[in-house]
Structures are given as C-alpha cells and as structure tokens.
Scaffold this active site. Structure first.
Site, PDB file in Angstrom:
ATOM      1  N   HIS A  66      52.134  65.648  95.684  1.00 40.74           N
ATOM      2  CA  HIS A  66      52.782  65.271  96.941  1.00 40.74           C
ATOM      3  C   HIS A  66      53.441  63.903  96.757  1.00 40.74           C
ATOM      4  O   HIS A  66      52.983  63.093  95.937  1.00 40.74           O
ATOM      5  CB  HIS A  66      51.723  65.235  98.051  1.00 40.74           C
ATOM      6  CG  HIS A  66      52.259  64.921  99.397  1.00 40.74           C
ATOM      7  ND1 HIS A  66      52.473  63.617  99.821  1.00 40.74           N
ATOM      8  CD2 HIS A  66      52.617  65.722 100.437  1.00 40.74           C
ATOM      9  CE1 HIS A  66      52.934  63.633 101.052  1.00 40.74           C
ATOM     10  NE2 HIS A  66      53.043  64.898 101.457  1.00 40.74           N
ATOM     11  N   PRO A  67      54.507  63.585  97.485  1.00 38.18           N
ATOM     12  CA  PRO A  67      55.228  62.328  97.267  1.00 38.18           C
ATOM     13  C   PRO A  67      54.404  61.041  97.327  1.00 38.18           C
ATOM     14  O   PRO A  67      54.787  60.039  96.728  1.00 38.18           O
ATOM     15  CB  PRO A  67      56.300  62.344  98.362  1.00 38.18           C
ATOM     16  CG  PRO A  67      56.587  63.794  98.548  1.00 38.18           C
ATOM     17  CD  PRO A  67      55.260  64.470  98.399  1.00 38.18           C
ATOM     18  N   VAL A  68      53.262  61.038  98.043  1.00 44.47           N
ATOM     19  CA  VAL A  68      52.470  59.806  98.092  1.00 44.47           C
ATOM     20  C   VAL A  68      51.506  59.685  96.920  1.00 44.47           C
ATOM     21  O   VAL A  68      50.850  58.650  96.765  1.00 44.47           O
ATOM     22  CB  VAL A  68      51.668  59.688  99.414  1.00 44.47           C
ATOM     23  CG1 VAL A  68      52.595  59.632 100.608  1.00 44.47           C
ATOM     24  CG2 VAL A  68      50.648  60.808  99.548  1.00 44.47           C
ATOM     25  N   LYS A  69      51.431  60.717  96.060  1.00 52.63           N
ATOM     26  CA  LYS A  69      50.487  60.683  94.952  1.00 52.63           C
ATOM     27  C   LYS A  69      51.058  59.904  93.757  1.00 52.63           C
ATOM     28  O   LYS A  69      52.147  59.347  93.816  1.00 52.63           O
ATOM     29  CB  LYS A  69      50.126  62.113  94.540  1.00 52.63           C
ATOM     30  CG  LYS A  69      49.460  62.935  95.636  1.00 52.63           C
ATOM     31  CD  LYS A  69      48.189  62.283  96.163  1.00 52.63           C
ATOM     32  CE  LYS A  69      47.308  63.262  96.941  1.00 52.63           C
ATOM     33  NZ  LYS A  69      47.951  63.913  98.069  1.00 52.63           N
ATOM     34  N   HIS A  70      50.331  59.896  92.662  1.00 52.99           N
ATOM     35  CA  HIS A  70      50.703  59.052  91.515  1.00 52.99           C
ATOM     36  C   HIS A  70      52.030  59.447  90.879  1.00 52.99           C
ATOM     37  O   HIS A  70      52.797  58.590  90.435  1.00 52.99           O
ATOM     38  CB  HIS A  70      49.586  59.092  90.470  1.00 52.99           C
ATOM     39  CG  HIS A  70      48.319  58.456  90.954  1.00 52.99           C
ATOM     40  ND1 HIS A  70      47.403  59.148  91.709  1.00 52.99           N
ATOM     41  CD2 HIS A  70      47.842  57.194  90.822  1.00 52.99           C
ATOM     42  CE1 HIS A  70      46.406  58.322  92.015  1.00 52.99           C
ATOM     43  NE2 HIS A  70      46.650  57.149  91.492  1.00 52.99           N
TER      44      HIS A  70
END
Length: 385
Positions: free
Chosen positions: A181-185
């Site tokens: 997901h875009p907020v992940k690493h």
C-alpha cells in the site's frame, strides 16, 4: 502553524519508477507477464526465502496463506487485536474462527504468554503481527508452534526491511505476508506478497490467486491439447499486474534508503521527546531491528488535563496529520456483533485509549520533522497538569 497538511504516511515515487511503469505500458504484457516473476525473485532474494507469490493486495495474500495452510471450518487461529482488520478477517474468509490474545505492554506486539493461554485442541495457526515494524518474539512463537503443531503466518505488512536477531523478516516462519500500500515501505499502488520456503504452500498460493486453475500436466488427470486447463478448487482472481510489479522492482532498489531515512526521523523524534513527561516514546528491542512503518506515542493521560481526542484534534488543527493505529479488532461492529464484545483484553484496550501516530515517511524534509516536534511539544506542554 503549517500552511498545508502533513500526512502521517505517503509514497515516494521518482522518475525511475515512472519509467518502469511506462515501459510495461509499452510492452506486450499488462497483467500477468515477466515483471511478476522478476519482482517475486527480487523480493525472495532480499528477504532470503525460496519462494514469493505476489497478490493484488495484502489482504488477498493473507487469504491465500490461510487457504494454503488448510485452515477451515472448526479451526481456530490466534492473532493480536492491535492490528488492521485484515489480520483477522482472512481467517473468517476460509471459515475459521479467530481468537485474540492480548499484547505485551512494552512492544505492543502479541504476547506469547497470552497466546499459550488461548491454545486449544482446535488451534490450527498463529498470525503474529509485527506492529509498527518491530518484530514479534518469534523464538517464543515458534516454540509454541512446534510444541502444538501449529502453522505460523507472519503479518509483516509493517515490517519490510526489519530483522529479528540478525535475520531479515520474510523467511523465518511457514509463510510471511507483506503489503505494498502507498504508506508502506515500498509501494506497487496496491499489492501484497507471501514469502515462504515451503514448496507445497508456494504451489497452492500460485493456483489460489488465479481461480484455482492449473495448466500443469502433472497435476491434471487428462489433457486435450496445449489449450487445456483445469480448475481444481475454488480460487480467486487475486493476481498482481505487470504494471504493479514493475513499480515494485523499481521501488525495491530504493528500499534500504527508505528504511534508513525512517530510522533517521525516528532518532530525531526520540531525542526530541525523551524528556517530555506527558508521553511515552516507542520501546526499541536490542534483539530486533525495526523498519519503523509507524511512530506511535503513548499519552500519559494521568499527566494531562484532557483526553486523547483533544490532543489529536489540536494536532490536526495545526496541520499535523496524526492518526490512530488501531482500533482493537474485537471492538469493531463486525466482531462485536458475533460475540467478541465479551472479549477482555485489558492491555490492548488500555493502549488504544492513549496512542497517536505521528507522521513518518521517507519523503519528509527536515522542516516537516521540526514542525511535528514543535507541534507535539507545544500541545503536550499546554495541556499538561
């Protein structure tokens, strides 16, 4: 106060990422093509696993892992309440029953002592979640799994790049799930992956993500020609696209830099907040290397004049995009309505009442970090007793 809102998390994309995606758009493959295999191989090489199977998202990947592990009606699976709902939902998707075990007060991760209390003759698996990026006590979890013959499916959505006792998360248990997901690493827009060293799980996962269909002659009782295929069980269309995979390959090249930047920001936060009486900064284990997906402060509400909501709203009004991770899963309506409202998990429930997630992502500039620190200090000082 900041002129614009600072989110709690955000992707970092550069020209190389854009070029990688454009190259796929110009190629012959948009859905399942060579980029998928390249991404899976690159990912396995990084985490040290024999196999990786990419999925359309992390939830789909967890669903696949539960299927591969043979979880079904009558089986119980233990996980933490301090997680996103998908860590529990995946068990219900395959007909299993979720059982919640309370957390460790220091790490906020599932407590192996509490896990052991919940094991019954029906227990099939454990889904430990590396909350915020800090690895769970895997030695204790594996000891229980070996003693009671349980499958361990790590939810490492927060932990890409993290290490447990010097070994990368991703090849230490039966299966491990990561999210993109875009907020992940790293991001593939949406996306997930299961890493494993077990060939049987690997083959089941591959078939599960593609309708349960196989073209492998060795798995079929007959074949009528090169076109022939067989659907051998009810699978799902959980395939990742080549567009996503190409972005993933490009993002992997920057992963170590992303993780190091997160650690740099955490260091500044820790130093700035160390002497603030109204908050508790995150615990850091000396045996583990967190990849710091989230930076969560715990409010010492007995030292403050107001509730968590007031602190949260005041920071939001200063354009600091704080968040809360997570509402304990057993407190959500879809779980309360089927009897989980009777669950008593005091440590998780107490933690939830006082936590706030601060912005943490590699694209933050120094002024962003200073703005967060200044806002937190001002608000906590203003509302301190």
């Amino acid at each position: 106060m900041r002129d614009s809102n600072l989110p709690y998390g955000k992707q970092w994309l550069d020209d190389a990422d854009i070029e990688a995606v454009v190259n796929v758009l110009k190629s012959d493959y948009l859905t399942t093509g060579p980029a998928i295999q390249k991404f899976e191989e690159k990912f396995s090489n990084y985490v040290g696993s024999k196999y990786s199977v990419a999925f359309s998202n992390g939830t789909a990947a967890l669903h696949g892992a539960c299927f591969a592990a043979g979880i079904g009606e009558g089986d119980e699976v233990i996980t933490t309440p301090m997680t996103f709902a998908a860590s529990a939902n995946c068990v219900r998707y395959v007909g299993g029953t979720i059982v919640f075990a309370d957390i460790d007060e220091k790490t906020y991760n599932i407590d192996p002592i509490e896990v052991e209390k919940k094991i019954t003759a029906k227990t099939k698996a454990i889904i430990p979640v590396h909350f915020t990026g800090q690895p769970v006590d895997l030695d204790a979890i594996h000891q229980l799994a070996n003693e009671f013959h349980l499958v361990v499916i790590e939810d490492a959505a927060h932990a890409l790049g993290a290490s447990y006792k010097g070994r990368k998360i991703g090849a230490l248990s039966d299966m491990t799930m990561f999210s993109f997901h875009p907020v992940k690493h790293i991001t593939t827009g949406e996306g997930g992956i299961i890493s494993t060293n077990n060939e049987e799980y690997y083959q089941k996962l591959q078939q599960f993500r593609s309708h349960g269909i196989t073209r492998d002659k060795d798995k079929m009782t007959k074949t009528e020609g090169a076109w022939y295929y067989d659907m051998q069980f009810l699978g799902y269309n959980y395939r990742m696209t080549d567009i996503q995979a190409a972005l993933g390959v490009s993002q992997m090249l920057k992963l170590e830099g992303f993780v190091e930047r997160r650690k740099e920001i955490v260091k500044q936060y820790n130093e700035a907040f160390a002497d603030i009486d109204g908050i508790i900064t995150p615990y850091q284990s000396t045996e583990c290397d967190s990849s710091w997906h989230l930076y969560i402060i715990q409010l010492r509400l007995e030292k403050l004049k107001v509730t968590r909501k007031v602190i949260f709203d005041t920071l939001q009004n200063k354009n600091i995009g704080v968040n809360v991770h997570y509402i304990p899963v057993h407190k959500l309506s879809a779980y309360k309505n089927i009897g989980y409202n009777k669950e008593i998990l005091p440590k998780a429930e107490a933690l939830y009442e006082g936590i706030i997630t601060l912005p943490l992502f590699p694209a933050m500039v120094e002024q962003d970090i200073k703005d967060v620190i200044k806002a937190v200090k001002e608000v906590i000082q203003y509302y301190s007793i």
